[in-house]
Design an enzyme around this catalytic site. Structure first.
Site, PDB file in Angstrom:
ATOM      1  N   TRP A   1      50.056 -66.255   4.854  1.00 48.84           N
ATOM      2  CA  TRP A   1      49.753 -64.851   4.579  1.00 48.84           C
ATOM      3  C   TRP A   1      50.400 -63.967   5.647  1.00 48.84           C
ATOM      4  CZ3 TRP A   1      47.319 -61.080   7.442  1.00 48.84           C
ATOM      5  CH2 TRP A   1      47.002 -59.896   6.760  1.00 48.84           C
ATOM      6  N   HIS A   2      50.403 -64.452   6.902  1.00 53.75           N
ATOM      7  CA  HIS A   2      50.994 -63.665   7.984  1.00 53.75           C
ATOM      8  C   HIS A   2      52.495 -63.552   7.836  1.00 53.75           C
ATOM      9  CE1 HIS A   2      47.081 -64.181   9.937  1.00 53.75           C
ATOM     10  NE2 HIS A   2      47.403 -63.120  10.623  1.00 53.75           N
ATOM     11  N   GLY A   3      53.117 -64.598   7.383  1.00 58.60           N
ATOM     12  CA  GLY A   3      54.558 -64.503   7.241  1.00 58.60           C
ATOM     13  C   GLY A   3      55.091 -65.702   6.481  1.00 58.60           C
TER      14      GLY A   3
ATOM     15  N   PHE B   1      53.260 -57.616   8.204  1.00 62.63           N
ATOM     16  CA  PHE B   1      52.670 -58.698   7.388  1.00 62.63           C
ATOM     17  C   PHE B   1      52.347 -58.230   5.984  1.00 62.63           C
ATOM     18  CE2 PHE B   1      51.024 -60.241  11.683  1.00 62.63           C
ATOM     19  CZ  PHE B   1      52.221 -60.891  11.930  1.00 62.63           C
TER      20      PHE B   1
END
Lengths: 540, 81
Positions: free
Chosen positions: A346-348, A540
């Site tokens: 989800w962050h990257g 993000f």
């Protein structure tokens, strides 16, 4: 428009707020409409095209949630299909923009295919916006949200203080506030809001941003094949941990402050995470609303299903003491690691984020395993918590710092090189200028293997001093939520029953001393404007 | 079954799960009040309560239980359903 830009602070914010108060004194609905329109302008500022991408998604989600609202009771089967379709739509929307390139690359890496990597421009804040919409659909389906109008829905989705990087809010905690808010100037809201906003601005501009070059150099060097010695590796890892800490802490304070100008309280999102005494504790303090989202909609349903299945097959978990290895894997390890993998990507979209998530998943499992085993070894929980606190804190802190190196590194290889440096794999050096001033200690250090190096001694000293000061702020001082606790700076925050000595001295009061201090902080913050470093979490 | 009896049952279940005999639940206890009562232990607790009272909570309810008191009341509702 960045929160830390001239145009935002001196243009957008005063105009939006002024318009809100003026319209609010005539009719509340106008003020709220104005706020939604201003939020849309805020979003469109970088790339007006972004609005064309996000608007259809908002409309489709609105349509689906209306359908769910009408059909959840009379036709549960149909409502379920619509809910799943809605979630899939949102995930595909996110997937196209965020994961297409990474997906192609991963396929190429795995199967030797040669997809040409598509470059897609990521609409700002899409990960946050998507999660919030999914939560909304689930809430409507579960009957936790009823009776909403398009205007309310639009305001909830667009509210600019939390639009780009959270907190990820629930409709049920926001809408009652929007319905009750007076839409007029209020001295308390204004002063609490200003305090939060300028504390956040100062954290971002004065504490976090100067770290970026100090941190960037060793990571770039490690990436280009220069192995870091132990001190440089630790400066890189600690420096980035503190950079993202103050960057995100600053963002969260500013978001709380901005919302408060409009009379709205946001949920807690950041609560001194480096003070945590376990990894489980860390995740209840760092990015709290993301943890809340993933726990409620991913972790709990998975764990619940697994636990119920075990219970049904006659293998109940009556007590922690008799939990076997197979139960541990199916009921605990699998859901935990899966959830953290999702958190990672989800962050990257990249292998480093995936591995960072995996790492935290494994750490959480170790933490849980210890919680199960510990009562057998050390019966008295209270005495255990008291005695082991320093070790628990240190272990947690070091784990977080090691994992952050993976989060920041441009590639997995670079992170591994950095880790090796941190445990002394590439030796230790000290600048000659420092060694020559240490007298007899220099001899002992060299006997231990510390080599002299022709690097800048003053740079090393500044970096060390900066890290120590920031660690002191993060670990020893009360945070903004504690300082402002008497004025409920975030939803549900209440003053501590027995505030510590330092907090007792520094607690926020609307008096002259605080006004002067705050003016100083605000001035220092505003004078540091202009660098225009984006918030780390905005990507993000 | 009166409230106190239910509270005693819930207390026993949580004590077993956490291995801590000093835990004392009241209607107002929240998860933050009990050390180590994390999400994992919470799910175990919920499933153990379901087995004990032969009920099944709805997943949306499980997330919104704010205090032990709301769980006690939900047991009532589920049993009379």
């Amino acid at each position: 428009m960045l929160f830390n830009s001239y145009i935002f602070i001196f243009g957008f914010l005063p105009v939006t707020l002024g318009g809100f108060y003026v319209l609010g004194s005539r009719r509340r609905e106008w003020a709220l409409l104005w706020l939604a329109a201003a939020s849309l302008l805020f979003y469109a500022w970088w790339r007006p095209l972004n609005v064309l991408l996000i608007a259809p998604s908002i409309l489709i989600n609105y349509g689906i949630s209306r359908f769910l609202e009408r059909n959840a009771q009379p036709r549960p089967g149909l409502a379920r299909v619509a809910l799943v379709a809605g979630i899939v739509f949102n995930l595909c929307f996110l997937g196209y923009f965020k994961y297409l390139t990474f997906g192609e690359q991963a396929l190429n890496d795995l199967f030797g295919t040669s997809f040409i990597l598509t470059q897609v421009v990521l609409p700002l804040g899409i990960s946050f916006i998507t999660f919030q919409k999914i939560a909304f659909l689930l809430d409507v389906h579960a009957g936790r949200v009823t009776h909403f109008t398009f205007r309310e829905y639009a305001l909830f989705v667009l509210f600019f203080p939390q639009l780009i990087a959270g907190p990820i809010v629930h409709y049920r905690e926001m809408m009652p506030q929007f319905k009750a808010v007076s839409c007029r100037f209020d001295a308390e809201n204004m002063s609490v809001g200003l305090t939060l906003f300028f504390f956040g601005l100062a954290k971002k501009l004065i504490l976090a941003d100067p770290l970026s070059s100090m941190v960037g150099t060793p990571y770039d060097q490690a990436a280009s094949g220069v192995p870091p010695t132990i001190i440089n590796a630790w400066i890189a890892a600690l420096g980035f941990t503190l950079q993202i800490y103050f960057d995100f802490s600053g963002y969260c304070d500013m978001a709380l402050g901005l919302a408060r100008f409009f009379g709205i309280k946001l949920p807690v999102n950041f609560n001194s995470p480096l003070k945590a005494r376990s990894i489980i504790d860390f995740w209840s303090r760092w990015h709290v609303t993301l943890t809340r989202f993933l726990t409620a909609y991913l972790y709990v349903p998975m764990t619940l299903a697994m636990t119920r299945r075990r219970m049904a097959s006659g293998k109940p978990i009556r007590s922690a003491r008799d939990m076997g290895a197979s139960a541990f894997i199916t009921v605990l390890a699998m859901p935990t690691i899966l959830t953290m993998l999702v958190s990672g990507v989800w962050h990257g979209a990249g292998y480093t984020f995936l591995l960072w998530g995996l790492l935290h998943g494994v750490l959480l499992c170790i933490n849980h395993a210890w919680r199960l085993i510990r009562p057998r070894i050390w019966r008295n929980t209270a005495s255990y918590n008291r005695r082991v606190a320093p070790i628990a804190f240190l272990l947690t802190f070091i784990s977080v710092v090691f994992a952050m190196a993976m989060f920041r590194a441009p590639s997995v290889g670079t992170a591994v090189v950095l880790w090796k440096g941190m445990i002394g794999g590439y030796g230790a050096t000290l600048p000659q200028a420092i060694l020559s001033r240490l007298g007899p200690i220099a001899g002992w250090l060299q006997a231990l293997g510390v080599q002299p190096a022709w690097t800048s001694g003053s740079l090393l000293l500044t970096a060390t001093a900066r890290i120590l000061v920031l660690l002191f702020i993060a670990l020893a001082l009360p945070n903004t939520l504690e300082l402002l606790a008497a004025y409920e700076p975030a939803i549900g925050i209440k003053p501590a029953k027995a505030p510590g000595f330092l907090l007792g001295l520094t607690v926020w009061q609307p008096n002259r001393a605080w006004a002067v201090g705050l003016a100083g902080i605000a001035l220092a913050g505003v004078l540091s404007l202009g660098g225009l470093h984006e918030f780390i979490y905005w990507q993000f | 079954m009166p409230e106190q009896e239910r509270l005693a049952t819930l207390t026993r279940i949580l004590r077993d799960l956490l291995g801590d005999d000093t835990i004392e639940l009241t209607m107002r206890t929240t998860r933050q009040d009990v050390p180590d009562w994390d999400s994992f232990c919470y799910v175990n607790f919920i499933v153990a309560v379901e087995a004990e009272f032969r009920i099944k909570f709805r997943i949306a309810d499980i997330e919104s239980f704010s205090t032990v008191g709301t769980i006690v009341k939900a047991i009532d509702t589920e049993q009379t359903r």
